[in-house]
Motif scaffolding. Structure first.
Motif, PDB file in Angstrom:
ATOM      1  N   HIS A 276       0.984  -1.175  -0.272  1.00  0.00           N
ATOM      2  CA  HIS A 276       0.215   0.222   0.161  1.00  0.00           C
ATOM      3  C   HIS A 276       0.900   1.266  -0.033  1.00  0.00           C
ATOM      4  N   GLU A 277       1.932   1.401   0.717  1.00  0.00           N
ATOM      5  CA  GLU A 277       3.282   2.540   1.288  1.00  0.00           C
ATOM      6  C   GLU A 277       3.084   3.068  -0.307  1.00  0.00           C
ATOM      7  N   ASP A 278       3.753   1.680  -1.214  1.00  0.00           N
ATOM      8  CA  ASP A 278       4.539   2.179  -2.336  1.00  0.00           C
ATOM      9  C   ASP A 278       3.487   3.022  -3.556  1.00  0.00           C
ATOM     10  N   ILE A 279       2.602   2.300  -3.234  1.00  0.00           N
ATOM     11  CA  ILE A 279       1.231   2.659  -3.796  1.00  0.00           C
ATOM     12  C   ILE A 279       0.622   3.897  -4.137  1.00  0.00           C
ATOM     13  N   GLN A 280       0.349   4.101  -2.464  1.00  0.00           N
ATOM     14  CA  GLN A 280       0.285   5.821  -2.304  1.00  0.00           C
ATOM     15  C   GLN A 280       1.418   6.884  -2.361  1.00  0.00           C
ATOM     16  N   GLY A 281       2.230   6.435  -2.212  1.00  0.00           N
ATOM     17  CA  GLY A 281       4.145   6.686  -3.013  1.00  0.00           C
ATOM     18  C   GLY A 281       3.657   7.782  -4.350  1.00  0.00           C
ATOM     19  N   ALA A 282       3.433   6.306  -4.898  1.00  0.00           N
ATOM     20  CA  ALA A 282       3.937   6.966  -6.882  1.00  0.00           C
ATOM     21  C   ALA A 282       1.818   7.419  -6.925  1.00  0.00           C
ATOM     22  N   LEU A 283       0.548   6.881  -6.647  1.00  0.00           N
ATOM     23  CA  LEU A 283      -0.383   8.256  -6.291  1.00  0.00           C
ATOM     24  C   LEU A 283      -0.166   9.689  -6.202  1.00  0.00           C
ATOM     25  N   GLU A 284       1.005   9.981  -4.855  1.00  0.00           N
ATOM     26  CA  GLU A 284       1.374  11.109  -4.671  1.00  0.00           C
ATOM     27  C   GLU A 284       1.766  11.849  -5.228  1.00  0.00           C
ATOM     28  N   SER A 285       2.827  11.129  -6.464  1.00  0.00           N
ATOM     29  CA  SER A 285       4.147  11.581  -7.777  1.00  0.00           C
ATOM     30  C   SER A 285       3.096  11.395  -9.002  1.00  0.00           C
ATOM     31  N   LEU A 286       2.203  10.469  -8.715  1.00  0.00           N
ATOM     32  CA  LEU A 286       1.083  10.731 -10.119  1.00  0.00           C
ATOM     33  C   LEU A 286       0.563  12.337 -10.174  1.00  0.00           C
ATOM     34  N   LYS A 287      -0.134  12.840  -8.768  1.00  0.00           N
ATOM     35  CA  LYS A 287      -1.036  13.967  -8.237  1.00  0.00           C
ATOM     36  C   LYS A 287       0.052  14.418  -9.272  1.00  0.00           C
ATOM     37  N   GLN A 288       1.514  14.946  -8.460  1.00  0.00           N
ATOM     38  CA  GLN A 288       2.315  16.345  -9.121  1.00  0.00           C
ATOM     39  C   GLN A 288       2.242  16.373  -9.911  1.00  0.00           C
TER      40      GLN A 288
ATOM     41  N   VAL B 287      -5.645  16.312 -16.702  1.00  0.00           N
ATOM     42  CA  VAL B 287      -6.206  15.501 -16.115  1.00  0.00           C
ATOM     43  C   VAL B 287      -5.133  15.566 -14.577  1.00  0.00           C
ATOM     44  N   THR B 288      -6.253  15.965 -14.015  1.00  0.00           N
ATOM     45  CA  THR B 288      -5.899  15.220 -12.746  1.00  0.00           C
ATOM     46  C   THR B 288      -5.966  13.734 -11.866  1.00  0.00           C
ATOM     47  N   LEU B 289      -5.635  13.629 -11.272  1.00  0.00           N
ATOM     48  CA  LEU B 289      -6.258  12.858 -10.020  1.00  0.00           C
ATOM     49  C   LEU B 289      -6.693  13.618  -9.004  1.00  0.00           C
ATOM     50  N   VAL B 290      -7.728  12.702  -8.136  1.00  0.00           N
ATOM     51  CA  VAL B 290      -8.815  12.673  -7.553  1.00  0.00           C
ATOM     52  C   VAL B 290      -9.362  11.266  -6.659  1.00  0.00           C
ATOM     53  N   GLU B 291      -8.925  11.785  -5.620  1.00  0.00           N
ATOM     54  CA  GLU B 291     -10.080  10.518  -4.424  1.00  0.00           C
ATOM     55  C   GLU B 291     -11.477  11.061  -4.516  1.00  0.00           C
ATOM     56  N   ILE B 292     -12.431  10.648  -5.172  1.00  0.00           N
ATOM     57  CA  ILE B 292     -14.235  10.239  -4.242  1.00  0.00           C
ATOM     58  C   ILE B 292     -14.094   8.923  -3.668  1.00  0.00           C
ATOM     59  N   GLY B 293     -14.653   9.203  -2.541  1.00  0.00           N
ATOM     60  CA  GLY B 293     -15.451   8.146  -1.537  1.00  0.00           C
ATOM     61  C   GLY B 293     -14.388   6.961  -1.553  1.00  0.00           C
ATOM     62  N   GLY B 294     -13.026   7.293  -1.229  1.00  0.00           N
ATOM     63  CA  GLY B 294     -11.652   6.231  -1.402  1.00  0.00           C
ATOM     64  C   GLY B 294     -11.424   5.676  -2.845  1.00  0.00           C
ATOM     65  N   ALA B 295     -12.133   5.636  -3.770  1.00  0.00           N
ATOM     66  CA  ALA B 295     -11.439   5.584  -4.594  1.00  0.00           C
ATOM     67  C   ALA B 295     -10.855   6.414  -5.762  1.00  0.00           C
ATOM     68  N   TYR B 296      -9.971   6.412  -6.636  1.00  0.00           N
ATOM     69  CA  TYR B 296      -8.422   7.314  -7.457  1.00  0.00           C
ATOM     70  C   TYR B 296      -9.540   6.990  -8.701  1.00  0.00           C
ATOM     71  N   GLN B 297      -9.289   8.460  -9.379  1.00  0.00           N
ATOM     72  CA  GLN B 297      -9.499   8.797 -10.505  1.00  0.00           C
ATOM     73  C   GLN B 297      -9.126   9.129 -11.242  1.00  0.00           C
TER      74      GLN B 297
END
Length: 190
Positions: A35-47, A54-64
């Motif tokens: 999970h930690e690797d996924i969370q870090g990659a999501l943060e980098s992707l958001k940046q 496009v942008t990365l958003v979290e809605i109801g626990g799901a990323y889109q």
């Protein structure tokens, strides 16, 4: 697996998941990473998305992945563009299934095609070739889809009865064969 590769995998998974999105747990399960690797990659992707459309958003626990509001006027032009734009193979398949089987639910269409049909349905509704015609009986009351007057005009038909008949062998073999053919074609494209 490099960080860039992990981000690319996550981005591709979020792209194909569409409006449903994916949770960190589901991403970790698919990619087989903590999970930690996924969370870090999501943060980098958001940046990185700060420099994209496009942008990365979290809605109801799901990323889109979603389009940025700044580009809404351009997206509206695309959606409202004349119907002379050609339809994708997926949209044509979906349209044919609805035309011959209407009224029909999305789940029934997906059962025939063997793949998700959310985006082709959205495209066809956006082009006013399909519309909601009611709700199915039973649990969930799924939306029923049917064709529109614009569909008839697009294909030069006076009524739905003018559709050409389906080939006899297709009618006899049933929808399982049809879904298998679509799935086989999808696998060959990979």
């Amino acid at each position: 697996m490099t960080t860039n590769n992990l981000q690319a995998i996550i981005e591709s998974l979020l792209f194909v998941s569409g409006d449903e999105g994916l949770s960190i747990s589901r991403l970790a399960e698919i990619i087989e990473k903590p999970h930690e690797d996924i969370q870090g990659a999501l943060e980098s992707l958001k940046q990185e998305c700060k420099f994209r459309g496009v942008t990365l958003v979290e809605i109801g626990g799901a990323y889109q992945l979603v389009t940025k509001k700044d580009y809404a006027p351009y997206i509206e032009k695309l959606v409202e563009a004349p119907a002379n734009q050609s339809l994708s193979q997926a949209a044509l398949e979906t349209l044919a299934i609805v035309a011959y089987k209407q009224p029909i639910t999305r789940a029934e269409i997906e059962e025939i095609r063997g793949v998700k049909t959310e985006r082709p349905l959205q495209t066809l509704i956006g082009k006013v070739l399909l519309k909601e015609v009611g709700r199915a009986e039973g649990a969930g009351r799924a939306i029923l889809y049917g064709t529109t007057k614009e569909f008839l005009g697009y294909f030069g038909l006076k009524s739905i009865e003018e559709l050409p008949p389906l080939p006899e062998d297709l009618l006899q073999e049933g929808t399982d064969q049809e879904a298998d053919l679509f799935f086989q074609s999808f696998q060959e494209m990979k």
